[in-house]
Design an enzyme around this catalytic site. Structure first.
Site, PDB file in Angstrom:
ATOM      1  N   LYS A  52       0.850  -1.194   0.000  1.00  0.00           N
ATOM      2  CA  LYS A  52       0.000   0.000   0.000  1.00  0.00           C
ATOM      3  C   LYS A  52       0.885   1.244   0.000  1.00  0.00           C
ATOM      4  O   LYS A  52       1.904   1.289   0.704  1.00  0.00           O
ATOM      5  CB  LYS A  52      -0.909  -0.031   1.232  1.00  0.00           C
ATOM      6  CG  LYS A  52      -1.989   1.048   1.261  1.00  0.00           C
ATOM      7  CD  LYS A  52      -2.905   0.857   2.474  1.00  0.00           C
ATOM      8  CE  LYS A  52      -4.034   1.879   2.543  1.00  0.00           C
ATOM      9  NZ  LYS A  52      -4.923   1.670   3.709  1.00  0.00           N
ATOM     10  N   SER A 127      -9.810   1.681   2.686  1.00  0.00           N
ATOM     11  CA  SER A 127      -8.944   2.424   1.796  1.00  0.00           C
ATOM     12  C   SER A 127      -7.878   1.580   1.101  1.00  0.00           C
ATOM     13  O   SER A 127      -7.275   2.045   0.131  1.00  0.00           O
ATOM     14  CB  SER A 127      -8.246   3.538   2.587  1.00  0.00           C
ATOM     15  OG  SER A 127      -7.384   2.977   3.560  1.00  0.00           O
ATOM     16  N   SER A 151      -9.973  -0.730   6.852  1.00  0.00           N
ATOM     17  CA  SER A 151      -9.406  -0.597   5.501  1.00  0.00           C
ATOM     18  C   SER A 151      -8.738  -1.830   4.917  1.00  0.00           C
ATOM     19  O   SER A 151      -8.431  -1.849   3.734  1.00  0.00           O
ATOM     20  CB  SER A 151      -8.395   0.540   5.479  1.00  0.00           C
ATOM     21  OG  SER A 151      -9.094   1.747   5.364  1.00  0.00           O
TER      22      SER A 151
HETATM   23  N1  GLN Z   1     -13.218   4.129   6.111  1.00  0.00           N
HETATM   24  C1  GLN Z   1     -12.613   4.448   7.357  1.00  0.00           C
HETATM   25  C2  GLN Z   1     -12.133   5.877   7.345  1.00  0.00           C
HETATM   26  O1  GLN Z   1     -12.266   6.507   6.361  1.00  0.00           O
HETATM   27  C3  GLN Z   1     -11.480   3.496   7.658  1.00  0.00           C
HETATM   28  C4  GLN Z   1     -10.262   3.778   6.894  1.00  0.00           C
HETATM   29  C5  GLN Z   1      -9.075   2.980   7.308  1.00  0.00           C
HETATM   30  O2  GLN Z   1      -9.176   1.937   7.959  1.00  0.00           O
HETATM   31  N2  GLN Z   1      -7.906   3.486   6.926  1.00  0.00           N
HETATM   32  O3  GLN Z   1     -11.640   6.388   8.308  1.00  0.00           O
END
Ligand code: GLN
Length: 456
Positions: A52, A127, A151
């Site tokens: 990532k 994400s 995410s």
């Molecule tokens: N969708 C969640 C957020 O936007 C989780 C994102 C994540 O785990 N990085 O904060």
């Protein structure tokens, strides 16, 4: 690499493909093996991995999905990346993400939209959407993501792959671009539980560069799986599993509910005891998460001042430099989170929002602890629906946030959770995958992987 190149135009999983470097590393590995170097073959020798793009990779772009880091090439590898390389893995590229991990669809990347391999008109989740779609489409064998509020788990569910969010502290965060430091963990994707277990053993363990990393011994998770007797008729006898009642109600797609119920009866046939368990504080986790995550983000992201990293702008004075860099370098969602966070932390509102959210966090932690004294594993869907259409939620951030209901509590409580594919719902050319989330006690990744492997 040729498969990656062929599939990449329709998927766009990678922000950066490291073709040349990967080929060089593979040739170097061949040469070392041919010349009989005895430590040339590490546990991941020659395995193509995706990383990532919010994990730092030496001399390779690391953007965090943000314009503000366009052109940034860190001088060092994140600890997890260094460990992968030392095990012989070859980093084939940096995967796409919502800017700094803030989002649930990967549409929030400053560079491109990644598509779901099961249906290119749908989101891969987020994400870590690039890491999930890359493994799902076999562009690489395993990949790393990060999980602050789901995410790793939600994109694993959307893309039909295995995703693991380790216990907070199990894996070093050194070199992971901080979003919300008390919630962030590096997680792993694989197309099987076995592959996922294999990379977890490589990346986990104490790191002197991360004071929150634990010094608990790292088991060899994969060899523990090899010794399981899968032919036994009741391999899960004695395992107590609780289905979280609050996760199978209103707002959850029917196909998701029936897949999870199907998974529960499969777990029962394998010998486990399955019962419903209520976690009354479950729905409080979502608003608390968004307050805490945004608050921490507003502080963490102050490091992007236009001076230390990435993109350079010219300005007449310091304020103009900050303003120009951040106005043009940061995207809409990130700015919104910074505003929400600074608001929640400001003197007049601190008690009403930040402090209250911390109290809710304690409540959530305690209710999970209590339930995990009675059950070995808690199960739920990984997301309330299967993958939705690209663009469907872009103008409705609250609807997008609501989709994180299944996963955020686990981060608030710092627990490990494994997502494995457990069914399909209608949609797309071949159906859309649904993931089962299994949650365990701190540092019990081994239990989750064992049950996931038997289930699979
Ligand atoms: N969708 C969640 C957020 O936007 C989780 C994102 C994540 O785990 N990085 O904060």
């Amino acid at each position: 690499l040729s498969r990656l190149r062929r599939t990449e135009p329709s998927l766009r999983s990678f922000i950066h493909v490291a073709d040349a470097a990967a080929e060089r590393e593979a040739e170097e590995l061949d040469r070392r093996i041919a010349s009989g170097e005895k430590d040339a073959v590490g546990p991941l020798a020659g395995v193509p991995v995706g990383v990532k793009d919010n994990l730092c990779t030496a001399n390779m772009p690391s953007t965090g999905g943000s314009r503000i880091l366009d052109g940034y090439r860190p001088a060092y590898d994140a600890t997890v990346v260094r460990r992968l390389r030392e095990a012989g893995a070859i980093v084939v590229g940096k995967t796409n993400l919502d800017e700094f991990g803030m989002g649930s669809t990967t549409e929030g990347s400053a560079f491109q939209v990644t598509t779901n391999p099961w249906d290119n008109s749908r989101v891969p989740g987020g994400s870590s959407g690039g890491s999930a779609s890359a493994v799902s489409a076999r562009q690489c064998i395993v990949s790393l993501g990060s999980d602050t509020g789901g995410s790793v788990r939600q994109p694993a569910s959307f893309c039909g792959v295995v995703g693991l969010k380790p216990t907070y502290g199990r894996v070093s965060r050194f070199g992971l671009m901080a979003y919300a430091s008390s919630l962030d963990v590096v997680g792993c994707f694989g197309s099987s539980v076995f592959d996922t277990a294999t990379i977890l053993s490589v990346v986990a363990g104490h790191d002197k560069m991360d004071s929150t990393s634990s010094s608990q011994v790292v088991p060899d998770y994969a060899s523990e799986l090899v010794s399981l007797d899968l032919l036994e008729s009741k391999p899960l006898a004695g395992v107590r599993i609780g289905i979280i009642q609050e996760t199978l109600g209103e707002g959850v797609a029917n196909g998701v509910i029936s897949s999870i119920k199907g998974a529960a009866s499969h777990l029962e046939q394998l010998g486990s005891l399955v019962e419903e368990v209520s976690l009354p504080s479950f729905s409080l986790g979502l608003p608390a998460y968004y307050i805490l995550a945004s608050s921490e983000a507003s502080s963490n992201l102050s490091r992007y001042d236009g001076i230390r990293y990435g993109r350079q702008v010219s300005a007449d004075d310091l304020n103009e430099l900050y303003g120009e860099s951040r106005a043009n370098g940061l995207g809409h969602e990130v700015k919104m989170r910074i505003l929400m966070g600074t608001y929640a932390l400001s003197a007049g509102y601190y008690d009403a929002y930040y402090k209250r959210a911390q109290q809710v966090r304690t409540l959530v932690k305690e209710s999970f602890k209590d339930a995990l004294e009675r059950y070995d594993i808690l199960i739920s869907p990984a997301a309330p629906s299967a993958a939705y259409k690209i663009g469907e939620k872009t103008n409705d951030p609250l609807a997008m946030y609501a989709g994180d209901i299944m996963t955020v509590n686990v981060n608030l409580a710092g627990l490990p959770a494994l997502v494995v594919p457990c069914g399909f719902v209608e949609g797309g050319p071949a159906g859309l995958p649904v993931g089962l989330q299994m949650i365990g006690s701190p540092f019990c990744e081994g239990n989750l992987l064992r049950v996931g492997h038997i289930f699979e």
